[in-house]
Design a protein around this motif. Structure first.
Motif, PDB file in Angstrom:
ATOM      1  N   ASP A   1      28.065  19.625  10.359  1.00 29.31           N
ATOM      2  CA  ASP A   1      28.172  20.343  11.621  1.00 29.31           C
ATOM      3  C   ASP A   1      29.217  21.454  11.452  1.00 29.31           C
ATOM      4  O   ASP A   1      29.993  21.436  10.488  1.00 29.31           O
ATOM      5  N   ASP A   2      29.266  22.374  12.402  1.00 30.04           N
ATOM      6  CA  ASP A   2      30.190  23.507  12.250  1.00 30.04           C
ATOM      7  C   ASP A   2      31.627  23.177  12.663  1.00 30.04           C
ATOM      8  O   ASP A   2      32.500  24.034  12.604  1.00 30.04           O
ATOM      9  N   ASP A   3      31.881  21.922  13.066  1.00 33.35           N
ATOM     10  CA  ASP A   3      33.269  21.517  13.350  1.00 33.35           C
ATOM     11  C   ASP A   3      33.771  20.554  12.266  1.00 33.35           C
ATOM     12  O   ASP A   3      34.584  19.679  12.518  1.00 33.35           O
TER      13      ASP A   3
ATOM     14  N   CYS B   1      14.546  21.335  14.978  1.00 34.27           N
ATOM     15  CA  CYS B   1      13.925  22.506  14.372  1.00 34.27           C
ATOM     16  C   CYS B   1      14.875  23.098  13.335  1.00 34.27           C
ATOM     17  O   CYS B   1      14.483  23.441  12.229  1.00 34.27           O
ATOM     18  N   LYS B   2      16.161  23.165  13.711  1.00 35.55           N
ATOM     19  CA  LYS B   2      17.160  23.679  12.766  1.00 35.55           C
ATOM     20  C   LYS B   2      17.189  22.836  11.500  1.00 35.55           C
ATOM     21  O   LYS B   2      17.243  23.361  10.394  1.00 35.55           O
ATOM     22  N   MET B   3      17.176  21.525  11.689  1.00 31.90           N
ATOM     23  CA  MET B   3      17.197  20.640  10.524  1.00 31.90           C
ATOM     24  C   MET B   3      15.967  20.874   9.648  1.00 31.90           C
ATOM     25  O   MET B   3      16.063  20.872   8.423  1.00 31.90           O
TER      26      MET B   3
ATOM     27  N   LYS C   1      37.632  18.051  21.263  1.00 34.92           N
ATOM     28  CA  LYS C   1      38.395  18.059  22.501  1.00 34.92           C
ATOM     29  C   LYS C   1      37.429  17.647  23.598  1.00 34.92           C
ATOM     30  O   LYS C   1      36.464  18.360  23.867  1.00 34.92           O
ATOM     31  N   TYR C   2      37.626  16.455  24.136  1.00 32.27           N
ATOM     32  CA  TYR C   2      36.792  15.988  25.240  1.00 32.27           C
ATOM     33  C   TYR C   2      37.642  15.827  26.478  1.00 32.27           C
ATOM     34  O   TYR C   2      38.659  15.145  26.427  1.00 32.27           O
ATOM     35  N   SER C   3      37.229  16.439  27.547  1.00 36.44           N
ATOM     36  CA  SER C   3      37.954  16.450  28.821  1.00 36.44           C
ATOM     37  C   SER C   3      39.466  16.551  28.599  1.00 36.44           C
ATOM     38  O   SER C   3      40.240  15.702  29.050  1.00 36.44           O
TER      39      SER C   3
END
Ligand code: UDP
Ligand code: MN
Length: 297
Positions: free
Chosen positions: A121-123, A100-102, A255-257
Motif C-alpha cells: 500500500d502507499d502508506d 481492478c488495480k490489483m 491516524k484514525y479519529s
C-alpha cells in the motif's frame, strides 16, 4: 535456502515492487515514499493509481500507471435510505476499483517476467535490502506466498458453490505488503490475470488482499508463509523496539479519529515527520542526503 536453488542468486532487479495508490494521496503519501525508500528501488517500483499526474509520472520515470479504474460520481441530495444504498454502492465500487488495480498490477508483473511480485500500500515503508535478503532465502521456482495476516484466525466466508457450507482461508494483509513467487503467480493466472481477478473478487465480494488469499489458499491449495517482519498499521507499531528496526521488512503508519499509530522513535520533530518514516529512513540509512540534518544522540 528453503528448497534447492541452483539458480543465480536473486537480485533487486528480480523483484517487481507494486504500490497501490489513489489520486488524493499522490502528494502526501507518494512524495513521502519518494523522499525515503524509493531511492533504493527506483527501477523496480511501479505505482498504480486512478488518475493522470504528468509531473509525478515524470518524477517516477514513467512508472505511474493510471488504471482508469474509478469513474466520477455525481452528488445529489439524498434521503437517509438512499444514503444507505449509496454507501453500499460506494463500498462495492471501491472494492471493484481496488481489485481492478490489483488486476492491472498482476498483468504488469506478468509482463515483466521477474521472479517476485511484491505488493505494497502507499502508506508502507519498505526496507529494500531486507526484502532482498528475505527473498534470497526462497526459491522463486517454487510456490511461495509470503506475508502477514492481520487476523488471528483464517477468514471464513460462505461457500457459494455449496450452500450451507463455509470455506476458510488465510490472507496476507495488503497494508503489510506481501510477495508471491513467479511459479505461484503463473498458477494464479487463470483466476487473476487478464481481467479475471475482478471476476474472482466479485464472486467472493471481498477486498483485493482477501481475494489473493482466496485464490492461493482455497483455489490453489497453497499456503501463506507468515513473515513476522512485515508490519501494517493494524498492529501496534510503537511495540517495535529500536534495536529491532534493521531486521524488519515493512512498516506503516495511520491516524484514525485523531489517534496516531506510528513507530516510537526519536529523530525529526513530530511536525516535520508525523509518520516517523523520515526518521526511520535516517536510522536505517544515515548517509542519505535527506539525513544531513538528522538529530543524532
Ligand atoms: N486506496 C485506493 N483507492 C481509494 C482509497 C484507497 O486505491 O479510493 C488505496 C490507498 O492508496 C492504499 C490502500 O488503498 O494503498 C489502503 O488505503 P488506506 O491506507 O487509505 O486505508 P486502510 O484500508 O489502510 O485503512
Ligand atoms: Mn492504510
Amino acid at each position: 535456502i528453503i528448497g534447492t536453488n541452483k539458480e543465480t542468486p536473486t537480485t533487486l532487479r528480480d523483484i517487481f515492487i507494486s504500490v497501490k495508490t489513489t489520486s488524493k494521496y499522490h502528494v502526501s503519501r507518494i512524495r513521502l515514499i519518494q523522499k525515503t525508500w524509493y531511492a533504493l528501488a527506483r527501477d523496480e517500483t511501479y505505482f498504480f493509481t486512478d488518475g493522470d499526474d504528468k509531473e509525478l509520472n515524470k518524477d517516477l520515470g514513467g512508472h505511474l500507471v493510471n488504471t482508469n479504474c474509478t469513474t466520477g460520481h455525481s452528488r445529489r441530495a439524498l434521503s437517509c435510505k438512499m444514503a444507505v444504498e449509496i454507501d453500499f454502492y460506494m463500498a462495492s465500487r471501491k472494492r471493484r476499483a481496488l481489485s481492478c488495480k490489483m488486476a492491472v498490477e498482476i498483468n504488469f508483473y506478468m509482463a515483466s517476467r521477474k521472479r517476485w511480485f511484491c505488493h505494497l500500500d502507499d502508506d508502507v515503508y519498505l526496507n529494500v535490502p531486507r526484502l532482498l535478503s528475505l527473498l534470497q532465502k526462497y526459491n522463486h521456482k517454487q510456490d511461495w506466498y509470503l506475508g502477514k495476516p492481520s487476523l488471528r484466525h483464517p477468514l471464513e466466508v460462505i461457500d457459494r458453490e455449496n450452500p450451507g457450507m463455509k470455506i476458510a482461508f488465510w490472507f496476507a494483509t495488503g497494508g503489510a505488503g506481501f510477495c508471491i513467487s513467479r511459479s505461484l503467480a503463473l498458477k494464479m493466472a487463470p483466476y487473476a490475470s487478464g481481467g479475471r481477478f475482478m471476476t474472482t473478487a466479485e464472486q467472493i465480494r471481498l477486498p483485493d488482499d482477501c481475494t489473493i488469499g482466496y485464490i492461493i489458499e482455497h483455489l490453489l491449495k497453497r499456503h501463506l508463509t507468515i513473515i513476522d517482519q512485515f508490519h501494517s498499521h493494524l498492529e501496534a507499531l510503537y511495540l517495535i523496539k529500536r534495536h529491532q528496526l534493521e531486521k524488519q521488512v515493512t512498516f506503516s503508519y495511520s491516524k484514525y479519529s485523531g489517534k496516531l499509530n506510528v513507530l516510537n522513535i526519536d529523530g525529526f520533530s513530530v511536525e516535520e515527520d508525523p509518520t516517523r518514516l523520515k526518521s526511520l529512513h535516517c536510522i536505517l540509512f544515515p548517509t542519505f542526503h535527506e539525513c544531513q540534518d538528522f538529530p543524532r544522540e
